[in-house]
Design an enzyme around this catalytic site. Sequence first.
Site, short mmCIF file in Angstrom:
data_model
loop_
_atom_site.label_atom_id
_atom_site.label_comp_id
_atom_site.label_asym_id
_atom_site.label_seq_id
_atom_site.Cartn_x
_atom_site.Cartn_y
_atom_site.Cartn_z
N ASP A 84 -3.09 -3.93 13.70
CA ASP A 84 -1.63 -3.98 13.80
C ASP A 84 -1.15 -4.41 15.18
O ASP A 84 -1.93 -4.49 16.14
CB ASP A 84 -1.02 -2.61 13.42
CG ASP A 84 -1.88 -1.43 13.91
OD1 ASP A 84 -2.63 -1.60 14.87
OD2 ASP A 84 -1.76 -0.35 13.30
N HIS B 75 -0.91 8.20 8.23
CA HIS B 75 -0.96 6.74 8.07
C HIS B 75 -2.28 6.16 8.58
O HIS B 75 -2.89 6.71 9.49
CB HIS B 75 0.25 6.03 8.71
CG HIS B 75 0.26 6.01 10.21
ND1 HIS B 75 1.42 5.94 10.95
CD2 HIS B 75 -0.74 6.01 11.13
CE1 HIS B 75 1.12 5.92 12.23
NE2 HIS B 75 -0.18 5.96 12.38
C1 F6R Z 1 -3.65 1.86 15.62
C2 F6R Z 1 -3.32 2.32 14.28
C3 F6R Z 1 -2.78 3.68 14.03
C4 F6R Z 1 -3.44 4.75 14.87
C5 F6R Z 1 -2.80 6.12 14.58
C6 F6R Z 1 -3.38 7.20 15.45
O1 F6R Z 1 -4.13 0.53 15.59
O2 F6R Z 1 -3.45 1.56 13.37
O3 F6R Z 1 -2.94 3.99 12.67
O4 F6R Z 1 -4.80 4.81 14.57
O5 F6R Z 1 -1.43 6.06 14.79
O6 F6R Z 1 -3.09 6.93 16.79
P1 F6R Z 1 -3.78 7.77 17.94
O7 F6R Z 1 -5.21 7.48 17.90
O8 F6R Z 1 -3.13 7.27 19.21
O9 F6R Z 1 -3.46 9.21 17.67
#
Ligand code: F6R
Length: 241
Positions: free
Chosen positions: A67, A138
Site C-alpha cells: 500500500d 485490517h
Molecule cells: C502496512 C499495512 C498495514 C499495517 C497495519 C499494522 O503496509 O499494510 O496493514 O501492517 O496497519 O501497522 P503496524 O505494524 O504499524 O502496527
Amino acid sequence: MKIIRAKDYNHMSRQAANIISAQVILKPDCVLGLATGSSPIGTYEQLIKWYEKGDLDFSQVRTVNLDEYVGLDSSHEQSYAYFMRSHFFDRVNIDPSNTNIPCGIAPDEAAECQRYDSVISGLGKLDLQLLGIGPNGHIGFNEPDTCFTKGTHKVALTETTIQANKRFFQREEDVPRFAYTMGICDIMNARRVVLVASGVEKADAVKAAFFGPITPLVSGSILQLHPDFTLVADEAALSKV
Ligand code: F6R
C-alpha cells in the site's frame, strides 16, 4: 493456519525473518509481497544482518508492496516508498527497478489502481506475502467493509487507522485520509502468507481475525481460508486467545 508463538517482538522478528530467508535461499528470484509499519521493522533488520554477513542475496528478488498513502510523493518521509528504502531496500543489494509500490501522486487514481494490478499480475504468483495487522483487523489497508475487495483500490482510512498511524506524523491533520491498497484477492493469491503481530494492542485484532468469524468487517479473517498461512505472534498479541 499455523501459529508460531514468539516470546517478544525480537523473537517474532527472527522467526519471520527465518521464513523469508529460507524463501530467498530456495528461490533467489522469488517475488515477495512486503508490508510497512512498526510490525515488520525488526524482520527487515534481521534480514539486513544476514545480508551483511553474506548469508542472503537479494539481487534477483522482486518485491511488491501492499500500500501507499494517496497524496504523498515517494520522497515524503512518511510515504511507504521512503519507509521501504530506509528500512530495507537501501540496505540490501536489491535492484530498485525490481521493487514496486503504488504511486501516491498518480494524477489518475483509477489508472494507478489498474497499473498496479498489472504489475502484480505481471510478476506471476507472489511466493510469499508478509503482512502486519491493524488494530481493527485490517490487512493492507483493506478497512472494514461490506465485502472483500479483490484488486488494488483507493480506500478511505477509518478513524481507528488514522489514530493508530498519527504517531508517525507531526500533527494528526497531516495523516493522509486515503490510501491505495492491494486487494484481498492479490493477498490470497500468494503461495504463502506470513503475518507478524506484536504487543497487547494487537490482541483484540488477532482474536477477532483468526479466532472469530470470517467477515469483511475484519479483513484479516479471510486468511483463515488461506492454504499456507503462518501467524507469527508474540505472547502479548496472543494474550486473548
Ligand atoms: C502496512 C499495512 C498495514 C499495517 C497495519 C499494522 O503496509 O499494510 O496493514 O501492517 O496497519 O501497522 P503496524 O505494524 O504499524 O502496527
